[in-house]
Design an enzyme around this catalytic site. Structure first.
Site, short mmCIF file in Angstrom:
data_model
loop_
_atom_site.label_atom_id
_atom_site.label_comp_id
_atom_site.label_asym_id
_atom_site.label_seq_id
_atom_site.Cartn_x
_atom_site.Cartn_y
_atom_site.Cartn_z
N VAL A 40 1.17 -3.92 3.76
CA VAL A 40 1.12 -5.24 4.40
C VAL A 40 2.35 -6.11 4.09
O VAL A 40 2.47 -7.21 4.62
CB VAL A 40 -0.18 -6.02 4.10
N TYR A 50 -3.83 -2.39 -10.06
CA TYR A 50 -3.73 -2.23 -8.60
C TYR A 50 -2.87 -3.35 -7.98
O TYR A 50 -1.98 -3.09 -7.16
CB TYR A 50 -5.14 -2.21 -7.98
N TYR A 64 -4.88 3.44 8.19
CA TYR A 64 -6.27 2.97 8.33
C TYR A 64 -6.78 3.22 9.75
O TYR A 64 -6.64 4.33 10.26
CB TYR A 64 -6.37 1.50 7.93
N SER A 96 0.80 -1.23 0.00
CA SER A 96 0.00 0.00 0.00
C SER A 96 0.83 1.28 0.00
O SER A 96 0.26 2.36 -0.18
CB SER A 96 -0.94 0.01 1.21
N LYS A 135 0.38 3.44 -2.94
CA LYS A 135 -0.79 4.32 -3.07
C LYS A 135 -0.40 5.80 -2.98
O LYS A 135 -1.06 6.65 -3.56
CB LYS A 135 -1.82 3.98 -1.99
#
Ligand code: GLN
Length: 305
Positions: A258, A188, A240, A61, A64
């Site tokens: 992750v 993605y 998050y 991630s 991103k």
């Protein structure tokens, strides 16, 4: 600096036992949970490192953040019509808010939001160009041509990617994805599967610590206001439902993946990348966060000074 980094790793090392390696992506479950590395890139471009700082890992991630910078460059503030910029307070792959909020994800750093960002970056061009743009940005900023997608990790995530596909189809039902779900998700999965070392990642993120400008080459990767906004989104949404805890303990904008990596930005000082594969319940590296906490305790870096 190398001494400070080594000390931070020594403090953090016991935390490896406090986390678990991501196993919902089978290729990530095979990574050695004892790995631990950290690197710091400073204003003169020198990168200091300690531990396993030269070993490539799956950035997941953290990609991103760079995709967000590229999509904002491509479509500008129109992006915010499709994705919000509020913390979600929910896990990274949660679907629950999406129905209430009619397919508009809370922010670009949860999975749903990142899928929208990827869709925007693809635009009406060939999907593959989005990965080319990401790799060009990462290779250019890190100064290493060997940064690439680990296709085995990408395939592994695709095989088990039912949840991310669900997010995609759900948003498509609200008209919030322009390109075919399978095409967007394919990109993605591949952006998440980019492999980089702590040294490369810290150097690649350095522009975010200097108002969007690479402090060595002077090149504006993005305008100052955009760098500040990306940092603010990282601060509030980068971990998050663990973002408050990370801000509380570390006090710097950060983004977890992750794969066990964390990129943290110390504005005016530099960029730090930490890596340790065992994750806490929210998917943030347990020892990685502890190393960053130890580092800021020692350096005094914080956006709250
Ligand atoms: N590729 C991962 C996923 O979609 C990214 C999640 C993460 O790193 N937090 O599940």
């Amino acid at each position: 600096m190398e001494e400070i980094l080594a000390e931070a790793l020594a403090v953090a090392a016991p935390q490896r036992a406090a986390g678990r390696v991501a196993d919902y992506i089978p290729a990530l479950a095979r990574v050695d949970p004892d790995k631990l590395g950290i690197a710091f890139a400073g204003a003169d471009g020198t990168v200091h490192g300690a531990g396993d700082c030269d070993e490539p890992f799956s950035i997941q991630s953290i990609s991103k953040v760079f995709m967000l910078a590229l999509a904002l460059e491509k479509v500008g503030v129109k992006l915010w019509d499709k994705v919000g910029r509020e913390p979600s307070g929910d896990p990274f792959n949660s679907i629950v808010q999406l129905e209430h909020e009619r397919g508009k994800p809370r922010n670009p750093l949860i999975n749903a939001g990142a899928v929208v960002v990827t869709d925007a970056l693809i635009g009406d061009g060939p999907a593959e160009a989005a990965i080319d743009a990401l790799l060009a940005l990462l290779r250019g900023q890190a100064g290493s041509g060997n940064i690439a997608v680990d296709e085995e990790v990408a395939a592994s995530e695709s095989q088990t990617g039912a949840r991310n596909r669900s997010l995609g189809w759900f948003m498509r039902s609200f008209g919030n994805l322009s390109n075919p779900v399978e095409e967007v998700l394919g990109i993605y999965f591949r952006q998440c599967a980019v492999a980089m070392s702590c040294r490369q990642l810290a150097r690649a993120g350095l522009f975010l610590a200097f108002d969007g400008r690479d402090p060595v080459t002077g090149r504006a990767v993005c305008p100052w206001h955009r760098a500040r906004r990306i940092n603010s989104v990282m601060m509030l949404c980068g971990h998050y439902d663990n973002s408050g805890e990370f801000a509380f303990r570390v006090g710097l904008p950060g983004k977890s993946g992750v794969g066990g990596g964390i990129l943290a930005i110390a504005p005016g000082h530099g960029a730090i990348a930490a890596w340790s594969p065992a994750l806490n319940a929210a998917g943030t590296s347990a020892a990685g966060a502890a190393a960053l906490e130890a580092l800021v305790e020692r350096t005094g870096w914080s956006v709250f000074v």
